[in-house]
Design a protein around this motif. Structure first.
Motif, short mmCIF file in Angstrom:
data_model
loop_
_atom_site.label_atom_id
_atom_site.label_comp_id
_atom_site.label_asym_id
_atom_site.label_seq_id
_atom_site.Cartn_x
_atom_site.Cartn_y
_atom_site.Cartn_z
N ALA A 102 62.78 -52.47 -21.46
CA ALA A 102 63.38 -52.53 -22.66
C ALA A 102 64.03 -50.62 -22.43
N ASP A 103 65.77 -50.63 -22.91
CA ASP A 103 66.35 -49.59 -23.63
C ASP A 103 65.79 -48.40 -24.68
N VAL A 104 65.02 -47.59 -24.80
CA VAL A 104 64.87 -47.32 -26.38
C VAL A 104 65.39 -46.11 -26.55
N ASN A 105 67.19 -46.27 -25.96
CA ASN A 105 68.26 -45.73 -26.95
C ASN A 105 67.86 -46.39 -28.05
N MET A 106 68.33 -47.58 -27.21
CA MET A 106 68.48 -49.47 -28.75
C MET A 106 67.21 -49.66 -29.24
N MET A 107 66.68 -48.85 -29.53
CA MET A 107 65.09 -48.84 -29.90
C MET A 107 64.32 -47.87 -30.73
N PRO A 108 65.21 -47.34 -31.23
CA PRO A 108 63.82 -46.09 -32.10
C PRO A 108 63.48 -45.80 -33.14
N GLN A 109 63.30 -46.96 -33.45
CA GLN A 109 61.69 -47.67 -34.44
C GLN A 109 60.76 -47.82 -33.26
N VAL A 110 60.66 -48.30 -32.38
CA VAL A 110 59.66 -48.85 -31.31
C VAL A 110 59.47 -47.53 -30.66
N ALA A 111 60.15 -46.60 -30.06
CA ALA A 111 59.54 -45.56 -29.56
C ALA A 111 58.84 -44.24 -31.31
N MET A 141 62.75 -58.60 -13.81
CA MET A 141 62.46 -58.03 -15.32
C MET A 141 63.94 -58.79 -16.24
N ARG A 142 63.16 -59.22 -17.20
CA ARG A 142 63.64 -59.67 -18.44
C ARG A 142 64.48 -58.15 -19.32
N MET A 143 65.34 -58.28 -20.04
CA MET A 143 66.11 -57.14 -20.30
C MET A 143 65.23 -56.71 -22.31
N LEU A 144 65.15 -57.09 -23.27
CA LEU A 144 64.89 -57.14 -23.78
C LEU A 144 65.27 -56.33 -24.76
N ASN A 145 65.64 -56.58 -26.04
CA ASN A 145 66.44 -55.56 -27.61
C ASN A 145 65.09 -55.61 -28.38
N GLU A 146 65.48 -55.60 -29.49
CA GLU A 146 64.40 -54.41 -30.26
C GLU A 146 63.47 -55.67 -30.83
N GLN A 147 64.19 -56.59 -31.22
CA GLN A 147 63.68 -58.33 -31.62
C GLN A 147 62.92 -58.88 -30.66
N GLU A 148 63.39 -59.35 -29.91
CA GLU A 148 62.68 -60.05 -28.68
C GLU A 148 61.21 -58.55 -28.43
N LEU A 149 61.45 -58.02 -28.35
CA LEU A 149 60.26 -56.83 -27.74
C LEU A 149 59.77 -57.17 -29.00
N ARG A 150 59.61 -56.80 -29.83
CA ARG A 150 57.97 -57.41 -30.96
C ARG A 150 58.39 -58.67 -31.41
N PHE A 151 58.82 -59.33 -30.55
CA PHE A 151 58.49 -61.09 -31.11
C PHE A 151 57.46 -60.73 -30.01
N LEU A 152 57.43 -60.40 -28.47
CA LEU A 152 56.88 -60.66 -27.24
C LEU A 152 55.34 -59.99 -27.54
N MET A 153 55.40 -58.68 -28.59
CA MET A 153 54.29 -58.50 -28.47
C MET A 153 53.37 -59.11 -29.59
N ASP A 154 53.67 -60.17 -29.97
CA ASP A 154 52.95 -60.45 -31.27
C ASP A 154 52.80 -61.35 -30.71
N ILE A 155 52.80 -62.41 -29.64
CA ILE A 155 52.55 -63.30 -28.96
C ILE A 155 51.59 -63.04 -28.61
N LYS A 156 50.16 -63.85 -28.60
CA LYS A 156 49.34 -63.81 -27.07
C LYS A 156 48.64 -64.39 -26.69
N GLY A 157 47.84 -64.22 -25.52
CA GLY A 157 47.50 -65.68 -24.44
C GLY A 157 47.58 -65.06 -23.82
N LYS A 158 48.39 -63.83 -23.18
CA LYS A 158 48.98 -63.66 -21.36
C LYS A 158 48.86 -61.93 -21.73
#
Length: 105
Positions: free
Chosen positions: A54-63, A1-18
């Motif tokens: 993703a570690d939710v401690n590092m992304m409170p805004q996403v949580a 599993m790839r560990m994501l930071n907040e920016q990577e998580l939001r980018f991944l959530m925007d990519i459509k296709g799978k």
């Protein structure tokens, strides 16, 4: 599993296709460690890059944005991103997790 930071998580959530599944955890959570081990088995049976973490401690805004109530949690997003992410808190078994992730269109 790839560990994501907040920016990577939001980018991944925007990519459509799978479809994607994101395992949300905190480092000191014992239940999260058990869930991670189950998901490591599940990951071997899924297409590459379907499952990230993703570690939710590092992304409170996403949580806050997705109203994450507790960890461990599994955020499931369909391929075309036409629906808001589903959040699953019950981890159950390896077979159950595999079925849930595979059921995401």
């Amino acid at each position: 599993m790839r560990m994501l930071n907040e920016q990577e998580l939001r980018f991944l959530m925007d990519i459509k296709g799978k479809p994607i599944a994101i395992f949300l955890f905190t480092p000191l959570c014992g239940t999260c460690k058990v869930a991670r081990r189950m998901l490591e088995v599940v990951e071997q049976l899924l297409p590459e890059d379907t499952l990230s973490t993703a570690d939710v401690n590092m992304m409170p805004q996403v949580a806050q944005d997705y109203q994450i109530k507790s960890v461990p949690a599994l955020m499931l997003m369909d391929a075309d991103r036409s629906h808001p992410p589903r959040i699953r808190y019950r981890m159950g078994s390896v077979e159950e997790l595999l079925d849930v992730i595979r059921s995401v269109p």
